[in-house]
Each structure stands twice: as structure tokens, then as C-alpha cells.
Design an enzyme around this catalytic site. Structure first.
Site, PDB file in Angstrom:
ATOM      1  N   GLU A   7       2.249  -7.230  15.638  1.00 23.91           N
ATOM      2  CA  GLU A   7       3.455  -7.996  15.256  1.00 23.91           C
ATOM      3  C   GLU A   7       4.312  -8.429  16.444  1.00 23.91           C
ATOM      4  O   GLU A   7       5.523  -8.237  16.445  1.00 23.91           O
ATOM      5  CB  GLU A   7       4.297  -7.170  14.274  1.00 23.91           C
ATOM      6  CG  GLU A   7       3.526  -6.781  13.034  1.00 23.91           C
ATOM      7  CD  GLU A   7       4.358  -5.988  12.022  1.00 23.91           C
ATOM      8  OE1 GLU A   7       5.471  -5.556  12.366  1.00 23.91           O
ATOM      9  OE2 GLU A   7       3.873  -5.802  10.890  1.00 23.91           O
ATOM     10  N   ASN A  34      -2.909  -7.773  15.785  1.00 22.62           N
ATOM     11  CA  ASN A  34      -2.677  -7.672  14.340  1.00 22.62           C
ATOM     12  C   ASN A  34      -1.286  -8.214  14.005  1.00 22.62           C
ATOM     13  O   ASN A  34      -0.315  -7.915  14.703  1.00 22.62           O
ATOM     14  CB  ASN A  34      -2.758  -6.179  13.961  1.00 22.62           C
ATOM     15  CG  ASN A  34      -2.825  -5.922  12.476  1.00 22.62           C
ATOM     16  OD1 ASN A  34      -3.685  -6.487  11.791  1.00 22.62           O
ATOM     17  ND2 ASN A  34      -1.952  -5.071  11.961  1.00 22.62           N
ATOM     18  N   HIS A  75      -0.348  -9.548   3.855  1.00 19.82           N
ATOM     19  CA  HIS A  75       0.659  -9.078   2.903  1.00 19.82           C
ATOM     20  C   HIS A  75       1.134 -10.281   2.104  1.00 19.82           C
ATOM     21  O   HIS A  75       1.979 -11.050   2.564  1.00 19.82           O
ATOM     22  CB  HIS A  75       1.847  -8.453   3.638  1.00 19.82           C
ATOM     23  CG  HIS A  75       1.548  -7.125   4.247  1.00 19.82           C
ATOM     24  ND1 HIS A  75       1.197  -6.018   3.495  1.00 19.82           N
ATOM     25  CD2 HIS A  75       1.542  -6.710   5.534  1.00 19.82           C
ATOM     26  CE1 HIS A  75       0.996  -4.991   4.291  1.00 19.82           C
ATOM     27  NE2 HIS A  75       1.188  -5.380   5.542  1.00 19.82           N
ATOM     28  N   GLU A 123      -4.306  -5.446   5.937  1.00 20.15           N
ATOM     29  CA  GLU A 123      -3.290  -4.707   5.160  1.00 20.15           C
ATOM     30  C   GLU A 123      -3.016  -5.406   3.833  1.00 20.15           C
ATOM     31  O   GLU A 123      -1.864  -5.545   3.403  1.00 20.15           O
ATOM     32  CB  GLU A 123      -1.983  -4.593   5.969  1.00 20.15           C
ATOM     33  CG  GLU A 123      -2.163  -3.960   7.333  1.00 20.15           C
ATOM     34  CD  GLU A 123      -0.870  -3.818   8.133  1.00 20.15           C
ATOM     35  OE1 GLU A 123       0.228  -3.987   7.551  1.00 20.15           O
ATOM     36  OE2 GLU A 123      -0.961  -3.536   9.333  1.00 20.15           O
ATOM     37  N   ASP A 168      -2.119  -6.762   0.348  1.00 21.83           N
ATOM     38  CA  ASP A 168      -1.483  -6.423  -0.924  1.00 21.83           C
ATOM     39  C   ASP A 168      -0.872  -7.711  -1.476  1.00 21.83           C
ATOM     40  O   ASP A 168      -0.585  -8.632  -0.715  1.00 21.83           O
ATOM     41  CB  ASP A 168      -0.466  -5.269  -0.821  1.00 21.83           C
ATOM     42  CG  ASP A 168       0.590  -5.430   0.264  1.00 21.83           C
ATOM     43  OD1 ASP A 168       0.726  -6.534   0.835  1.00 21.83           O
ATOM     44  OD2 ASP A 168       1.308  -4.445   0.538  1.00 21.83           O
TER      45      ASP A 168
HETATM   46  C1  XIL Z   1       4.263   0.492   6.835  1.00 26.46           C
HETATM   47  C2  XIL Z   1       3.901   1.729   6.045  1.00 26.46           C
HETATM   48  O1  XIL Z   1       3.162   1.359   4.925  1.00 26.46           O
HETATM   49  C3  XIL Z   1       5.154   2.464   5.625  1.00 26.46           C
HETATM   50  O2  XIL Z   1       4.820   3.716   5.052  1.00 26.46           O
HETATM   51  C4  XIL Z   1       6.077   2.677   6.811  1.00 26.46           C
HETATM   52  O3  XIL Z   1       7.288   3.214   6.370  1.00 26.46           O
HETATM   53  C5  XIL Z   1       6.347   1.386   7.528  1.00 26.46           C
HETATM   54  O4  XIL Z   1       5.113   0.801   7.914  1.00 26.46           O
HETATM   55  N1  XIL Z   1       2.821  -3.877   8.970  1.00 26.46           N
HETATM   56  C6  XIL Z   1       2.103  -2.870   9.554  1.00 26.46           C
HETATM   57  C7  XIL Z   1       2.052  -1.540   8.915  1.00 26.46           C
HETATM   58  O5  XIL Z   1       1.395  -3.103  10.558  1.00 26.46           O
HETATM   59  O6  XIL Z   1       1.931  -0.514   9.852  1.00 26.46           O
HETATM   60  C8  XIL Z   1       3.249  -1.311   8.047  1.00 26.46           C
HETATM   61  O7  XIL Z   1       3.081  -0.069   7.368  1.00 26.46           O
HETATM   62  C9  XIL Z   1       3.433  -2.452   7.087  1.00 26.46           C
HETATM   63  C10 XIL Z   1       3.650  -3.733   7.825  1.00 26.46           C
END
Ligand code: XIL
Length: 508
Positions: free
Chosen positions: A173, A213, A250, A279, A281
Site C-alpha cells: 500500500e 501489494n 477488496h 485479499e 472480499d
Molecule cells: C487487516 C486485518 O484484516 C485486520 O485484522 C487488522 O486490524 C488490520 O489489517 N490491507 C492489508 C491487510 O494489506 O493486511 C489488512 O488486514 C486489510 C487491508
């Protein structure tokens, strides 16, 4: 996050590849005579778990795992059954792994690593350098001391997991929504912090594929996507080591599936990197968005796998959006079926010709030495038999009894017919049907293992090692499978000493 292009996804519908299945009805002597002519019943029926379905095209399907949930039986049952890749949701992040400067803590990460690898799953490393979830001591630094702390952190964590993780999210990020670098303490150490992180990571563990990422980089026409694309292109042109781009995917928090997602994936891949959905969702687990994101990955050969960000809705970091594939009780949701169907509809990975260059970027070190020295060991078994995977109890099988050059081999229930019968020759070939050879379509991690007309070359020579592995003479890498299911494709991978790389030629 604000976004963009609400998903009116027009995914290509792929025709399911149907394989003939012929029942062996004959008995006794008739059967013996008939066997040579009867097509062997074979795999490639639809797989019934996400991991096995993804493995049919040489991909993985993963989930984020939280160490604190590993004593929840429903959670571990569903996760253990469905997935073959794991990401630690928080346990490998900087605040968890280096809570005090120079004092590393791998308890949570190791718990997840052990849980996963005992089940034959692999683990993606996440993450080494990020503006978020930094330990307090790190946040108090700046300038060259912060830069040094980042380097030391990467070295410390990667040394602990050296040779164990196929992928690392080295930098997470680092871009802002407008496509420029995100303001952060790391960015303030100088614009070269990202390439320094990648170079450090390459030296720390040359066997890991190194990923950038980020989120909101799924829409090809979005400024942030273009910003990341330009960086990766620049890195490739200057030889900065980078092997993969993770698109977090996401489609929650206001984002949704863009219609051009596949274009984004194929455009990154065309730079010479793997891509992965790291990741995923989706708000309310929209079936069309889930199947669309899955199909986009299946349509891009270098899209190596998909990870969803949690198991059940109740495990999600955005649980109020019910964004995952299982409900709070661990039941499969409609989105689960849409993903499974899209995985099962994927074409098998197109076989790479034996002459093709490896599929990883040239910056990846081509060979990692196996932990033993296989070529010096005499083969403990030889002759003719099946090649049995000890973890799966299944045999290396040529799908459909195909005689075509380039057919990838797979795991399948052992039946010892001709398409599972291999002969180890004095010239280290593993032959099938008399004149075809087990053949590595490249020498990199993930290279397909296929059948090909025997040609005497080193990519068709194998060592049967006394430690229970079979290694390619050319690559030094081990025969390896992502899953234990029927249909799991066999590939080359750096020898890890794990059970999914144990294969023996066994007379039957
Ligand atoms: C999130 C986790 O799911 C949470 O439990 C934590 O509080 C914060 O991080 N991008 C990412 C992940 O790369 O590591 C993040 O995970 C979600 C967004």
C-alpha cells in the site's frame, strides 16, 4: 476507499472441458485382455473444494488465517478442507514480528505456518514494509535510521522464514489514490525506499517471489493502478527485483468489481510478473462479482491464485458487510458456489513447450539448492511401477491416458493402468507408454510437469532420491503438488522437505 466502476462484469463464459469417463465393466480374464484397450476412468470431474478446483489449473485458493481462531473447530474444519494457501492476517506484520527493535517474535506467524504446512498448504508472507501496523519504536524513527530499521526488519523476518514461503508481500500500500506515492514515514526516507526494500528482500531469501501489494488497483483506468503499473514497469526495466503484484481485491468499503479487471491483470502480467488476488472480499458476497473476479484470474495464465480475506463472515475485518464465502456458522454461501463453478470452468494451464524459458522473471534466481544432494544418492527404488505421493496416497497420472506432447500430469487415485505406469531408465528418464517421458516445461518454481516424446535432454532426467523426493536434473527442483486431491497438477518447486514433495516409484 472510494471507487469506481460498479461491476457490470462481462466475463467470458468458458466451455467446461469434459473428459470421457468409461466404466470398467469387464471381469476376470476378459478384463485382463481388455485393459490395454479400455480408456481409464479419470479425473477432471468438477472438484468439490476451492483448493482442489484451483489446483486443476495449477493455481491455489487461499484464505487469511488468524492465529487466535485456530482453536475454533468450525473455523479449522472449513479452512483445512477448502484452502491450499494461507496468509497470516496480522501475525507476520511488522508490529507483530519486531515489537522491540532487534527483538523478533514469530510465535503467531509460526503457529499459522505450522498449522498450514502440516495440512499441505503453503503460506504467503504478509507484509514487510507498510505505513500501517508499525511497532511504536519504528514510528518514532525517521530518515536514515528509519531506513536502516526497515532493512534490518526485512532481513530479520526473511531470515526466519528463509526458503519456506513461496511469496512475500515486500511492500504494501505505498500509493495514494491519485497515483503518486502515499505520504508516509517510509516515503519520507527517500523515493527509493521501495526498491531498497525489494533488493534487500532478494538478498535475504532468493527463493521467495517478491510482490508489491495494494488495494484499489483493480480498475485499469484508475490513476492508482497506473501509478503502480509505472513503478513495476520501471523496476523491470532497471532490473530491480520484483516478481509479482498482489491486487488486494477488496470489493468492500465502497469498491466493486470493475469491468476491466482482466485487462488490469493481463497488463501487469505482460510486464513479466505474476499476479495474484491477495485479499478478496465483496460487499454482501455478490455472486456476480465473486464469479467475475475469479474468472478474470482464470483467464490470465500468470494469475497464480486467489486468496479471500477470511473464512466466515464473522471472521472478516469488515464483518458488517458479510463479504466472505461462508456464513458465521461455516455454511457455504451462494458466492461459494459461484467461485467454485468459475474455478472448475477454468481451462487447464496451457502447457509451455519444453524449449520455452522459465515463466518467472529473470531476476528470480533460477535454482535453489535442495536441502540434500540428491544426485549423489543412488535411487532407492527403480524399475517399473507407479509414482506414489506419500501425502496424498495418490499416483502421478496422465489425464485421459493422453499421448499428446504437453499433457500435464496430475495426482489421481492409484489404479496402476498404463497411464500411471512409469519406468526409470538407466539414463534417468521416467518413461510412460514406452516412448514418452516425464518432462519439465521449464526450470522455475511452478514449471509444469508434463509428458513429452523422449528426447534425451536434461529436462527429462530425474533423480529418485533417498530422502523420498524426485528432483529434476536440469532444475534441481522437486516434484511438488499444491493439493492432495484428484486432479492436482504436478509442478516443479524448490525442495522444502515437506510432505507434498514426497514421491516414490513403487512396484505394483
Ligand atoms: C487487516 C486485518 O484484516 C485486520 O485484522 C487488522 O486490524 C488490520 O489489517 N490491507 C492489508 C491487510 O494489506 O493486511 C489488512 O488486514 C486489510 C487491508
Amino acid at each position: 476507499m472510494t471507487n469506481k466502476d460498479v461491476g457490470e462484469y462481462r466475463g467470458r463464459t468458458l466451455r467446461r472441458l469434459r473428459r470421457p469417463r468409461v466404466l470398467l465393466a469387464a471381469t476376470g480374464a476378459v478384463a485382463a485382455a481388455a485393459l490395454a484397450f479400455v480408456m481409464v476412468p479419470n479425473a477432471n470431474a468438477a472438484a468439490s473444494t476451492l483448493g482442489a478446483a484451483a489446483a486443476q489449473s495449477g493455481r491455489y485458493f487461499g484464505t487469511a488465517i488468524a492465529a487466535g481462531r485456530l482453536n475454533d473447530g468450525t473455523y479449522t474444519t472449513v479452512a483445512g478442507r477448502e484452502f491450499n494457501m494461507v496468509t497470516a492476517e496480522n501475525e507476520m506484520k511488522p508490529d507483530a514480528t519486531e515489537p522491540q527493535r532487534g527483538q523478533f517474535n514469530f510465535n503467531g506467524g509460526d503457529q499459522i505456518y505450522t498449522w498450514a504446512t502440516q495440512r499441505g498448504m503453503k503460506v504467503r508472507g504478509h507484509t514487510l514494509a507498510w505505513h500501517s501496523q508499525q511497532p511504536a519504536w519504528f514510528q518514532s524513527l525517521s530518515g536514515s535510521s528509519l531506513r536502516q530499521a526497515m532493512i534490518d526488519h526485512i532481513n530479520g523476518v526473511m531470515a526466519h522464514y528463509k526458503g519456506k514461503l513461496p511469496y512475500w508481500d515486500v511492500v504494501n500500500e505505498a500509493f495514494a489514490e491519485n497515483g503518486t506515492r502515499r505520504a508516509s514515514n517510509l516515503q519520507s526516507t527517500g523515493n527509493d525506499w521501495i526498491e531498497v526494500a525489494f533488493k534487500t528482500a532478494r538478498n535475504a531469501d532468493p527463493s521467495a517471489k517478491l510482490c508489491y501489494n495494494d488495494y484499489n488497483i483493480e480498475n485499469w483506468s484508475y490513476a492508482k493502478t497506473q501509478g503502480v503499473y509505472s513503478m513495476v514497469k520501471d523496476f523491470k526495466s532497471r532490473g530491480v527485483p520484483i516478481d509479482c503484484v498482489g491486487l488486494q481485491t477488496h470489493f468492500t468499503g465502497g469498491s466493486s468489481l470493475p469491468s476491466n479487471f482482466q485487462t488490469t491483470l493481463s497488463s501487469f502480467a505482460a510486464l513479466g510478473v505474476d499476479v495474484a488476488l491477495t485479499e478478496a472480499d465483496v460487499t454482501n458476497a455478490s455472486t456476480s462479482q465473486y464469479s467475475g473476479l475469479t474468472t478474470a484470474c482464470m483467464n490470465v495464465p500468470r494469475c497464480v491464485g486467489i486468496t479471500v480475506w477470511g473464512v466466515r463472515d464473522s471472521d472478516s475485518w469488515r464483518s458488517s458487510e458479510s463479504p466472505l464465502l461462508f456464513d458465521g456458522s461455516g455454511n457455504k454461501k451462494a458466492a461459494y458456489t459461484s467461485v467454485l463453478n468459475a474455478l472448475n470452468a477454468a481451462p487447464p494451464t496451457s502447457p509451455t513447450p519444453t524449449t520455452a524459458s522459465p515463466t518467472v522473471s529473470p531476476t528470480t534466481s533460477p535454482t535453489t539448492s535442495p536441502s540434500t544432494s540428491p544426485s549423489s544418492s543412488p535411487p532407492p527404488t527403480g524399475g517399473t511401477g507407479v509414482i506414489l505421493g506419500s501425502q496424498s496416497g495418490r499416483c502421478i497420472d496422465v489425464p485421459n491416458s493422453s499421448h499428446n506432447n504437453g499433457t500435464r500430469v496430475q495426482l489421481y487415485d492409484c489404479h496402476g493402468q498404463t497411464n500411471q505406469t512409469w519406468t526409470y531408465t538407466a539414463s534417468k528418464q521416467l518413461t510412460v507408454y514406452g516412448n514418452m517421458c516425464l518432462d519439465a516445461a521449464g526450470s522455475a518454481n511452478g514449471a509444469a510437469v508434463q509428458i513429452y516424446s523422449c528426447n534425451g535432454q536434461a529436462n527429462q532426467q530425474w533423480n529418485l532420491n533417498s530422502n523420498g523426493t524426485i528432483t529434476g536434473v536440469q532444475s534441481g527442483r522437486c516434484l511438488d503438488v499444491w493439493s492432495t486431491s484428484n486432479g492436482a497438477q504436478v509442478q516443479l518447486y524448490s525442495c522444502s522437505g515437506q510432505a507434498n514433495q514426497q514421491f516414490r516409484l513403487t512396484a505394483r
